[in-house]
Design an enzyme around this catalytic site. Structure first.
Site, PDB file in Angstrom:
ATOM      1  N   PRO A   2       0.834  -1.210   0.000  1.00 55.68           N
ATOM      2  CA  PRO A   2       0.000   0.000   0.000  1.00 55.68           C
ATOM      3  C   PRO A   2       0.870   1.262   0.000  1.00 55.68           C
ATOM      4  O   PRO A   2       1.808   1.385   0.781  1.00 55.68           O
ATOM      5  CB  PRO A   2      -0.791  -0.125   1.306  1.00 55.68           C
ATOM      6  N   GLU A   3       0.572   2.174  -0.912  1.00 55.34           N
ATOM      7  CA  GLU A   3       1.316   3.427  -1.007  1.00 55.34           C
ATOM      8  C   GLU A   3       0.439   4.576  -0.516  1.00 55.34           C
ATOM      9  O   GLU A   3      -0.631   4.348   0.037  1.00 55.34           O
ATOM     10  CB  GLU A   3       1.783   3.641  -2.449  1.00 55.34           C
TER      11      GLU A   3
END
Length: 272
Positions: A2-3
């Site tokens: 996840p960014e």
């Protein structure tokens, strides 16, 4: 992993629902990346403030200190009004008067750490090396150009490092470099000030589009309400190896940089 868009989408999907809730209980599953750092029962009875984000970290403020969360490689937060039994990969539960917040993390690289404040260790130490937030007013071409000065690595790798600008993950770096017309192999220090201006604007635009699309779901990302992201369907180069560029019809190329896939158009994106 996840960014920034996925972490921010996650925050937005539960923050207002849990702000003001009182902690009723805490459950720890298998050990995560770092220990919690406090006795779980010490959190009982405390009231939650509204969750905030710094880079890819989430800060859940409490009356006394707060919890710093990181989703690691495969983690996700889930919000539920009920309290369903935990599964084998559910390693942290925060049960409150307004529902349950649960960390699901098959690879256990995520973390939930208590800290007295963001300015005190361990939060201070964990956040100390983070670069500028790309969606805040302080990020522009001048900041980016200054941060890249002297960097010999390729511009794609410099963006992923996170110490110049935070949260520009693999998908979004490829997309922003395409939008700015910059070859991902270009040495970071050779990206001129005008090109940094274009790149900064492209990073901001790419991340905002990703937020509007709910982030990217390539494997199993869901926000805290269980919704998939859709930005992967809008990608112009990422995951499109061999397909024609939407601008010039040249086949999109894939290379590997620092063990990460990079996608780009060899005609539209220039080194010079």
């Amino acid at each position: 992993m996840p960014e920034l868009p996925e972490v921010e989408v996650t925050r937005q999907s539960f923050a207002s629902l849990m702000a003001g809730a009182r902690v009723l209980g805490v459950r720890l599953g298998k050990p995560l990346r770092w220990p919690l750092g406090c006795a779980p029962e010490s959190l009982h009875g405390q009231t939650l403030g509204e969750a905030r984000r710094r880079g890819k970290y989430l800060w859940l403020p409490l009356e006394r200190g707060g919890l710093l969360l990181h989703l690691g490689m495969s983690g996700s937060l889930r919000y539920d009004r009920a309290h369903p039994p935990p599964g084998p990969h559910d390693h942290f539960d925060l049960w409150t008067t307004r529902g349950l917040l649960r960390l699901h993390d098959p690879r256990r690289f995520g973390a939930v750490v208590w800290s007295d404040s963001l300015e005190a260790d361990p939060a201070r130490k964990l956040l100390a090396g983070l670069g500028t937030e790309p969606l805040e007013p302080g990020f522009d071409g001048a900041v980016l150009h200054a941060g890249l000065r002297g960097r010999r690595v390729a511009i794609k790798q410099a963006l992923l490092a996170g110490d110049v600008v935070v949260g520009v993950g693999n998908i979004y770096a490829s997309e922003a470099l395409f939008a700015a017309g910059i070859d991902p192999r270009t040495p970071a220090a050779r990206v001129s000030r005008p090109r940094c201006e274009r790149l900064a604007a492209a990073i901001r635009d790419t991340l905002l589009r990703a937020l509007a699309a709910g982030g990217s779901t390539l494997r199993d990302f869901r926000d805290a309400q269980g919704h998939n992201g859709a930005f992967q369907n809008e990608a112009r180069v990422y995951g499109r190896e061999g397909q024609p560029c939407g601008v010039c019809s040249t086949p999109i190329r894939r290379i590997v940089q620092a063990q990460r896939s990079t996608y780009f158009c060899p005609r539209c994106q220039k080194r010079g």
